[in-house]
Design an enzyme around this catalytic site. Sequence first.
Site, PDB file in Angstrom:
ATOM      1  N   GLY A  15       0.833  -1.203   0.000  1.00  0.00           N
ATOM      2  CA  GLY A  15       0.000   0.000   0.000  1.00  0.00           C
ATOM      3  C   GLY A  15       0.860   1.241   0.000  1.00  0.00           C
ATOM      4  N   GLY A  17       1.276   5.190   1.848  1.00  0.00           N
ATOM      5  CA  GLY A  17       0.890   6.074   2.930  1.00  0.00           C
ATOM      6  C   GLY A  17       1.291   7.500   2.614  1.00  0.00           C
ATOM      7  N   MET A  19       3.765   9.130   3.712  1.00  0.00           N
ATOM      8  CA  MET A  19       5.204   9.358   3.623  1.00  0.00           C
ATOM      9  C   MET A  19       5.899   8.477   2.592  1.00  0.00           C
ATOM     10  SD  MET A  19       6.363  10.068   7.563  1.00  0.00           S
ATOM     11  CE  MET A  19       5.833   8.493   8.216  1.00  0.00           C
ATOM     12  N   VAL A  22       4.604   1.078   1.281  1.00  0.00           N
ATOM     13  CA  VAL A  22       4.830  -0.042   2.193  1.00  0.00           C
ATOM     14  C   VAL A  22       4.933  -1.309   1.348  1.00  0.00           C
ATOM     15  CG1 VAL A  22       3.968  -1.345   4.166  1.00  0.00           C
ATOM     16  CG2 VAL A  22       3.513   1.112   4.004  1.00  0.00           C
ATOM     17  N   LYS A  37       8.297  -0.189   5.558  1.00  0.00           N
ATOM     18  CA  LYS A  37       7.720   1.134   5.344  1.00  0.00           C
ATOM     19  C   LYS A  37       8.819   2.066   4.875  1.00  0.00           C
ATOM     20  CE  LYS A  37       4.878   4.564   7.724  1.00  0.00           C
ATOM     21  NZ  LYS A  37       4.203   4.886   9.004  1.00  0.00           N
ATOM     22  N   ASP A 134      -2.096   9.480  17.049  1.00  0.00           N
ATOM     23  CA  ASP A 134      -2.895   9.266  15.845  1.00  0.00           C
ATOM     24  C   ASP A 134      -3.642   7.934  15.930  1.00  0.00           C
ATOM     25  OD1 ASP A 134      -3.953  10.039  13.409  1.00  0.00           O
ATOM     26  OD2 ASP A 134      -2.281   9.254  12.224  1.00  0.00           O
TER      27      ASP A 134
END
Length: 210
Positions: A15, A17, A19, A22, A37, A134
Site C-alpha cells: 500500500g 501512505g 510518507m 509499504v 515502510k 494518531d
Amino acid sequence: MINHLGRYEVLGELGQGAMGVVYKATDPLIDRVVAIKTINLGLALDEKDEYEERFYQEAKAAGRLNHPNIVTIYDVGRSGDVAYIAMEFLEGRELRDIMNDEGGLLPVDQVVDIAAQVARGLDYAHEHDIVHRDVKPSNIMVIRDGHAKITDFGIARMASAAVRTQTGMVLGSPKYMSPEQVMGKSLDERTDIFSLGVMLYEMLTGQTPF
C-alpha cells in the site's frame, strides 16, 4: 518497483501512505517475511526534512516498545534516497476495513475485545513516555485470530525526542483528535485515551461523535 532495500528482497507492494510506499519483503538472512515502510528522501518537498525526522522518530519510538498489542520493529536503514523501517508482517486487516464491511457497527463483544487490546498497548506505550497521537481505526490491525495491534507511530512524541512539533501545527486525523491536539497545544497520554474513546464510540454507533 524496487527489488531490494538493504539486504531485504522486495516481494510486492502492500500500500501507500502519506510518507511513502509499504512493501512486503523477505529477510534472506533468517528467511523471515517482513513489512517495510519507506520514505523517499529525494522528493522535492518543503516538508522533506520534517518527514525524515518523523520517520526515524517512528523507528525509535516503536523500536523501544515490546508488547503483544504493538507492531514489532526489526530494523531501520537507508538505501540511496529511500529510508526504510522493517517491521513485523501482519496477516490481517485494518480495523477501518472491517468496520466498513460491517457498515461501521461491530458486535459488542468484539468491540470490547478490540478496545481492551488497544488500551493495553497504549498503556504500555504511555508507561514508556510515548504518546501515539494518531489512534484511529486505520492504525489498528486485526489479525485473523482477533488479535489487535497498534501500528504507525509516525507522529508519536517521545519525552526525549529531538523533534518538536511547532506550536500551532496540527498532526493527526481531525475526527479522532482531542480538543487540545486540534488547537496545537502540548499533549500527554490523555490525547490517546480521547482518540480511543472516539474510536470506541464509532465502533458501537457507526459514526464518529464529532
